[in-house]
Write a protein that holds these residues in place. Sequence first.
Motif, PDB file in Angstrom:
ATOM      1  N   VAL A 172       0.440  -1.498   0.576  1.00 32.25           N
ATOM      2  CA  VAL A 172      -0.437  -0.339   0.326  1.00 32.25           C
ATOM      3  C   VAL A 172       1.151   1.163  -0.143  1.00 32.25           C
ATOM      4  N   LEU A 173       2.175   0.977   0.709  1.00 34.15           N
ATOM      5  CA  LEU A 173       2.726   2.343   1.077  1.00 34.15           C
ATOM      6  C   LEU A 173       3.889   2.803  -0.357  1.00 34.15           C
ATOM      7  N   MET A 174       3.975   1.352  -0.907  1.00 33.39           N
ATOM      8  CA  MET A 174       4.336   1.574  -2.903  1.00 33.39           C
ATOM      9  C   MET A 174       3.652   2.490  -3.338  1.00 33.39           C
ATOM     10  N   LEU A 175       2.505   2.984  -3.674  1.00 29.05           N
ATOM     11  CA  LEU A 175       1.590   3.843  -4.171  1.00 29.05           C
ATOM     12  C   LEU A 175       2.203   4.983  -3.688  1.00 29.05           C
ATOM     13  N   PHE A 176       2.920   5.330  -2.922  1.00 26.53           N
ATOM     14  CA  PHE A 176       3.794   6.610  -2.928  1.00 26.53           C
ATOM     15  C   PHE A 176       4.813   6.520  -4.095  1.00 26.53           C
ATOM     16  N   LEU A 177       5.448   5.337  -4.289  1.00 30.63           N
ATOM     17  CA  LEU A 177       6.389   5.719  -5.698  1.00 30.63           C
ATOM     18  C   LEU A 177       5.543   6.466  -7.113  1.00 30.63           C
ATOM     19  N   LEU A 178       4.111   6.046  -7.158  1.00 27.74           N
ATOM     20  CA  LEU A 178       3.532   6.440  -8.192  1.00 27.74           C
ATOM     21  C   LEU A 178       3.298   8.191  -7.814  1.00 27.74           C
ATOM     22  N   VAL A 179       2.938   8.932  -7.258  1.00 27.58           N
ATOM     23  CA  VAL A 179       3.535  10.178  -7.118  1.00 27.58           C
ATOM     24  C   VAL A 179       4.498  10.914  -8.212  1.00 27.58           C
ATOM     25  N   PRO A 180       3.588  12.050  -9.211  1.00 28.00           N
ATOM     26  CA  PRO A 180       5.165  12.542  -9.868  1.00 28.00           C
ATOM     27  C   PRO A 180       6.033  12.995  -8.588  1.00 28.00           C
ATOM     28  N   GLY A 181       7.538  12.837  -8.693  1.00 26.10           N
ATOM     29  CA  GLY A 181       8.742  14.036  -8.676  1.00 26.10           C
ATOM     30  C   GLY A 181       9.737  12.669  -8.888  1.00 26.10           C
ATOM     31  N   PRO A 182      10.713  13.259  -7.674  1.00 25.50           N
ATOM     32  CA  PRO A 182      11.947  12.473  -7.987  1.00 25.50           C
ATOM     33  C   PRO A 182      11.722  10.946  -6.719  1.00 25.50           C
ATOM     34  N   ASN A 183      11.991  10.320  -7.233  1.00 19.51           N
ATOM     35  CA  ASN A 183      12.267   8.692  -5.955  1.00 19.51           C
ATOM     36  C   ASN A 183      12.242   9.346  -4.973  1.00 19.51           C
ATOM     37  N   TRP A 184      13.035  10.007  -4.429  1.00 16.78           N
ATOM     38  CA  TRP A 184      13.788  10.054  -2.808  1.00 16.78           C
ATOM     39  C   TRP A 184      12.162  10.673  -2.055  1.00 16.78           C
ATOM     40  N   MET A 185      11.200  11.838  -2.688  1.00 16.93           N
ATOM     41  CA  MET A 185       9.985  12.015  -2.376  1.00 16.93           C
ATOM     42  C   MET A 185       9.186  11.249  -1.991  1.00 16.93           C
ATOM     43  N   GLY A 186       8.907   9.861  -2.889  1.00 15.84           N
ATOM     44  CA  GLY A 186       8.479   8.922  -2.700  1.00 15.84           C
ATOM     45  C   GLY A 186       8.182   7.955  -1.573  1.00 15.84           C
ATOM     46  N   PHE A 187       9.464   7.832  -1.125  1.00 10.34           N
ATOM     47  CA  PHE A 187      10.592   7.331  -0.188  1.00 10.34           C
ATOM     48  C   PHE A 187      10.019   7.730   1.141  1.00 10.34           C
ATOM     49  N   ALA A 188      10.698   9.263   0.955  1.00  6.81           N
ATOM     50  CA  ALA A 188       9.912  10.144   2.327  1.00  6.81           C
ATOM     51  C   ALA A 188       8.623  10.007   2.885  1.00  6.81           C
ATOM     52  N   MET A 189       7.476   9.992   1.938  1.00  8.26           N
ATOM     53  CA  MET A 189       5.877  10.103   2.258  1.00  8.26           C
ATOM     54  C   MET A 189       6.144   8.257   2.881  1.00  8.26           C
ATOM     55  N   MET A 190       7.241   7.771   2.212  1.00  9.40           N
ATOM     56  CA  MET A 190       6.502   5.551   2.745  1.00  9.40           C
ATOM     57  C   MET A 190       7.023   6.325   4.281  1.00  9.40           C
ATOM     58  N   ALA A 191       8.182   6.229   4.246  1.00  7.86           N
ATOM     59  CA  ALA A 191       8.752   6.683   5.759  1.00  7.86           C
ATOM     60  C   ALA A 191       8.789   7.340   6.478  1.00  7.86           C
ATOM     61  N   LEU A 192       7.146   8.959   6.220  1.00 11.86           N
ATOM     62  CA  LEU A 192       6.728   9.558   7.532  1.00 11.86           C
ATOM     63  C   LEU A 192       6.159   8.544   7.965  1.00 11.86           C
TER      64      LEU A 192
ATOM     65  N   LEU B 277       7.387   4.791   9.549  1.00 13.14           N
ATOM     66  CA  LEU B 277       8.301   4.491  10.968  1.00 13.14           C
ATOM     67  C   LEU B 277       7.418   5.066  12.306  1.00 13.14           C
ATOM     68  N   PRO B 278       6.357   6.138  11.981  1.00 18.79           N
ATOM     69  CA  PRO B 278       6.008   5.467  13.416  1.00 18.79           C
ATOM     70  C   PRO B 278       4.820   4.425  13.872  1.00 18.79           C
ATOM     71  N   LEU B 279       4.817   4.011  12.207  1.00 20.75           N
ATOM     72  CA  LEU B 279       4.070   2.585  12.471  1.00 20.75           C
ATOM     73  C   LEU B 279       4.877   1.716  13.159  1.00 20.75           C
ATOM     74  N   ILE B 280       6.159   1.406  13.033  1.00 21.98           N
ATOM     75  CA  ILE B 280       6.925   0.526  13.165  1.00 21.98           C
ATOM     76  C   ILE B 280       6.846   0.354  15.333  1.00 21.98           C
ATOM     77  N   TYR B 281       7.333   2.112  15.579  1.00 24.61           N
ATOM     78  CA  TYR B 281       7.728   2.111  17.185  1.00 24.61           C
ATOM     79  C   TYR B 281       6.080   1.945  17.733  1.00 24.61           C
ATOM     80  N   PHE B 282       4.830   1.980  16.940  1.00 26.74           N
ATOM     81  CA  PHE B 282       3.489   2.113  18.085  1.00 26.74           C
ATOM     82  C   PHE B 282       3.447   0.768  17.704  1.00 26.74           C
ATOM     83  N   THR B 283       3.577  -0.068  16.577  1.00 29.36           N
ATOM     84  CA  THR B 283       3.549  -1.288  16.394  1.00 29.36           C
ATOM     85  C   THR B 283       4.247  -2.118  17.880  1.00 29.36           C
ATOM     86  N   ILE B 284       5.477  -2.602  17.590  1.00 25.32           N
ATOM     87  CA  ILE B 284       6.570  -2.580  19.325  1.00 25.32           C
ATOM     88  C   ILE B 284       5.846  -2.025  20.693  1.00 25.32           C
TER      89      ILE B 284
END
Length: 126
Positions: A53-73, A76-83
């Motif tokens: 589902v998060l990989m859909l952010f890679l379809l957003v127009p713009g540089p790839n780092w922006m898609g990865f940054a949106m995924m990380a946003l 990362l909190p999901l990992i934190y709260f899951t633990i």
Amino acid sequence: MVERTTPSFPQRIGYVCGRTLPASMSEWVRNDLTGPGAARRYLMRFLLPVIPVLMLFLLVPGPNWMGFAMMALLYLPLIYFTIALMYVYRRSRLIKHGLDPDLADSDARQRGAAERLDYERRHGRA
């Protein structure tokens, strides 16, 4: 007919989605929630399914780092709260299946008791 002690594939999918299994499978549930590898299974069940589902952010127009940054946003909190909520989740699932909720932290209590005994031995109290 003999009652199953392990869930079938559809039962396992239902269990992962939050359903309760029959009482005949309570030993399997206990082992799944408190046995070896329980934390790894818990993390995989929560963290892996959201990646596509998060990989859909890679379809957003713009540089790839922006898609990865949106995924990380989001990831990362999901990992934190899951633990952070692992203990609460395990206790809740144990209660839902009619098992003792204190099983959720039995390994930590055993480690603590062993450390206390070791401490008392070293300092002449045992």
